[in-house]
Write a protein that holds these residues in place. Sequence first.
Motif, PDB file in Angstrom:
ATOM      1  N   GLY A  97       0.743  -1.137  -0.101  1.00 34.94           N
ATOM      2  CA  GLY A  97       0.057   0.015  -0.066  1.00 34.94           C
ATOM      3  C   GLY A  97       0.812   1.299  -0.061  1.00 34.94           C
ATOM      4  O   GLY A  97       0.456   2.435  -0.481  1.00 34.94           O
ATOM      5  N   HIS A  98       2.094   1.401   0.510  1.00 36.56           N
ATOM      6  CA  HIS A  98       3.024   2.281   0.802  1.00 36.56           C
ATOM      7  C   HIS A  98       3.545   2.514  -0.467  1.00 36.56           C
ATOM      8  O   HIS A  98       3.758   3.874  -1.140  1.00 36.56           O
ATOM      9  CB  HIS A  98       3.992   2.295   1.679  1.00 36.56           C
ATOM     10  N   LEU A  99       3.988   1.451  -1.188  1.00 31.11           N
ATOM     11  CA  LEU A  99       4.731   1.648  -2.551  1.00 31.11           C
ATOM     12  C   LEU A  99       3.653   2.243  -3.695  1.00 31.11           C
ATOM     13  O   LEU A  99       4.024   3.048  -4.373  1.00 31.11           O
ATOM     14  CB  LEU A  99       5.159   0.115  -3.117  1.00 31.11           C
ATOM     15  N   LEU A 100       2.396   1.667  -3.633  1.00 32.18           N
ATOM     16  CA  LEU A 100       1.463   2.285  -4.519  1.00 32.18           C
ATOM     17  C   LEU A 100       1.267   3.724  -4.132  1.00 32.18           C
ATOM     18  O   LEU A 100       1.060   4.569  -5.313  1.00 32.18           O
ATOM     19  CB  LEU A 100       0.113   1.515  -4.189  1.00 32.18           C
ATOM     20  N   SER A 101       0.987   4.277  -2.803  1.00 33.37           N
ATOM     21  CA  SER A 101       1.147   5.650  -2.526  1.00 33.37           C
ATOM     22  C   SER A 101       2.161   6.282  -3.096  1.00 33.37           C
ATOM     23  O   SER A 101       2.101   7.364  -3.578  1.00 33.37           O
ATOM     24  CB  SER A 101       1.031   5.638  -1.153  1.00 33.37           C
ATOM     25  N   PRO A 107      -2.549   9.456   0.482  1.00 31.86           N
ATOM     26  CA  PRO A 107      -2.330   8.838   1.738  1.00 31.86           C
ATOM     27  C   PRO A 107      -0.949   8.308   1.655  1.00 31.86           C
ATOM     28  O   PRO A 107      -0.310   7.739   0.729  1.00 31.86           O
ATOM     29  CB  PRO A 107      -3.341   7.982   1.983  1.00 31.86           C
ATOM     30  N   GLN A 108      -0.565   8.225   2.952  1.00 27.99           N
ATOM     31  CA  GLN A 108       1.026   7.352   3.069  1.00 27.99           C
ATOM     32  C   GLN A 108       0.761   6.037   2.680  1.00 27.99           C
ATOM     33  O   GLN A 108       1.782   5.440   2.063  1.00 27.99           O
ATOM     34  CB  GLN A 108       1.455   7.550   4.667  1.00 27.99           C
ATOM     35  N   VAL A 109      -0.529   5.429   2.865  1.00 29.41           N
ATOM     36  CA  VAL A 109      -0.752   4.150   2.673  1.00 29.41           C
ATOM     37  C   VAL A 109      -1.971   3.778   2.147  1.00 29.41           C
ATOM     38  O   VAL A 109      -2.953   4.404   2.395  1.00 29.41           O
ATOM     39  CB  VAL A 109      -0.512   3.033   3.947  1.00 29.41           C
ATOM     40  N   THR A 110      -2.124   3.417   0.918  1.00 32.18           N
ATOM     41  CA  THR A 110      -3.384   2.753   0.286  1.00 32.18           C
ATOM     42  C   THR A 110      -3.741   1.520   0.739  1.00 32.18           C
ATOM     43  O   THR A 110      -3.114   0.592   0.603  1.00 32.18           O
ATOM     44  CB  THR A 110      -3.097   2.846  -1.446  1.00 32.18           C
ATOM     45  N   ARG A 166       0.465  -1.509 -11.804  1.00 29.65           N
ATOM     46  CA  ARG A 166       0.964  -1.216 -13.033  1.00 29.65           C
ATOM     47  C   ARG A 166       0.182  -0.041 -13.541  1.00 29.65           C
ATOM     48  O   ARG A 166       0.882   0.892 -14.154  1.00 29.65           O
ATOM     49  CB  ARG A 166       0.534  -2.248 -13.851  1.00 29.65           C
ATOM     50  N   ALA A 167      -1.208   0.070 -13.194  1.00 33.63           N
ATOM     51  CA  ALA A 167      -1.691   1.418 -13.570  1.00 33.63           C
ATOM     52  C   ALA A 167      -1.098   2.778 -12.902  1.00 33.63           C
ATOM     53  O   ALA A 167      -0.926   3.816 -13.554  1.00 33.63           O
ATOM     54  CB  ALA A 167      -3.135   1.200 -12.986  1.00 33.63           C
ATOM     55  N   ALA A 168      -0.672   2.665 -11.700  1.00 37.49           N
ATOM     56  CA  ALA A 168      -0.036   3.697 -11.203  1.00 37.49           C
ATOM     57  C   ALA A 168       1.289   3.884 -11.735  1.00 37.49           C
ATOM     58  O   ALA A 168       1.587   5.126 -12.151  1.00 37.49           O
ATOM     59  CB  ALA A 168       0.257   3.558  -9.613  1.00 37.49           C
ATOM     60  N   ALA A 169       1.947   2.956 -12.073  1.00 33.36           N
ATOM     61  CA  ALA A 169       3.283   3.294 -12.634  1.00 33.36           C
ATOM     62  C   ALA A 169       3.148   3.907 -14.106  1.00 33.36           C
ATOM     63  O   ALA A 169       3.869   4.926 -14.641  1.00 33.36           O
ATOM     64  CB  ALA A 169       4.027   1.940 -13.037  1.00 33.36           C
ATOM     65  N   GLY A 170       2.218   3.388 -15.061  1.00 33.42           N
ATOM     66  CA  GLY A 170       1.824   4.037 -16.272  1.00 33.42           C
ATOM     67  C   GLY A 170       1.337   5.548 -16.007  1.00 33.42           C
ATOM     68  O   GLY A 170       1.997   6.389 -16.806  1.00 33.42           O
ATOM     69  N   ASP A 171       0.619   5.758 -15.247  1.00 37.49           N
ATOM     70  CA  ASP A 171       0.361   7.046 -14.690  1.00 37.49           C
ATOM     71  C   ASP A 171       1.411   8.117 -14.636  1.00 37.49           C
ATOM     72  O   ASP A 171       1.637   9.363 -15.049  1.00 37.49           O
ATOM     73  CB  ASP A 171      -0.667   7.240 -13.607  1.00 37.49           C
ATOM     74  N   VAL A 172       2.342   7.688 -13.655  1.00 39.78           N
ATOM     75  CA  VAL A 172       3.621   8.401 -12.955  1.00 39.78           C
ATOM     76  C   VAL A 172       4.516   8.783 -14.163  1.00 39.78           C
ATOM     77  O   VAL A 172       5.146   9.664 -14.323  1.00 39.78           O
ATOM     78  CB  VAL A 172       4.064   7.909 -11.860  1.00 39.78           C
ATOM     79  N   LEU A 173       4.839   7.770 -15.016  1.00 39.49           N
ATOM     80  CA  LEU A 173       5.745   7.879 -16.062  1.00 39.49           C
ATOM     81  C   LEU A 173       5.155   8.956 -17.092  1.00 39.49           C
ATOM     82  O   LEU A 173       5.945   9.717 -17.644  1.00 39.49           O
ATOM     83  CB  LEU A 173       6.072   6.415 -16.539  1.00 39.49           C
ATOM     84  N   ALA A 174       3.920   8.837 -17.360  1.00 40.10           N
ATOM     85  CA  ALA A 174       3.324   9.562 -18.417  1.00 40.10           C
ATOM     86  C   ALA A 174       3.466  11.229 -17.786  1.00 40.10           C
ATOM     87  O   ALA A 174       3.967  12.136 -18.620  1.00 40.10           O
ATOM     88  CB  ALA A 174       1.853   9.192 -18.585  1.00 40.10           C
TER      89      ALA A 174
END
Length: 219
Positions: free
Chosen positions: A70-74, A92-95, A108-116
């Motif tokens: 959850g923290h990694l995702l956040s 939040p600190q933890v999802t 994977r969804a969060a990774a695509g978003d942040v890189l974009a």
Amino acid sequence: MEILAETGQEVATSAATVGYMTTSTAQTTDPRPAFAGAVALAVDTAAAVRPDQLDRPTPCPEYDVRALLGHLLSVLRRVAAVGRGAPPFSVPQVTTDVPDDGWGAAARAAAGDVLAVWADDALLDLELTLPYGTHRGAVALATYTGELSTHTWDLATATAQRPAWDDDVLAVALAATHRMLPAEGRAGLPFADVVPVSVDAPPVERLVAWQGRDPRWAA
């Protein structure tokens, strides 16, 4: 755990006393390739976690595996948010709203978003508001490369994975971590003391040991 303050302290002398080859004076240019590598490895490691491993302890003592995911995702979502100009604590600190079998897809969804978001070259020179102060975008992204790499090690160690660490990614992570986190005087910071390791220890061990992890940790 996110670094909460920039010290500006040179660490080469103190690092030498505990067996480090510090790169604290390295200049941050474009850390996006390294950040992308750290993101990819974090996603692969998160996706490989089994539901039966979610309650295991991790080297990050306040998190079990589920909370660490959850923290990694956040972290991924927060880096995207600050790149958009949103307040860092809007994430939040933890999802906690991810099903046990959904962590890989969410990462994977969060990774695509942040890189974009960070594909915009202008972000590297902008002053961005982060949980630990206001910093140039390139400095912020290099620091998050260190955080993601450390938590990927936490997660891999807790779940008996052996990621293929990229030394180029870890070089950026080490330099940023040395710049932002002092070798001594950590009172009030959410990090344990530096753990001594040999000068020829693998880069990932030097990285996590600088952040107070014992590379020999076992559940």
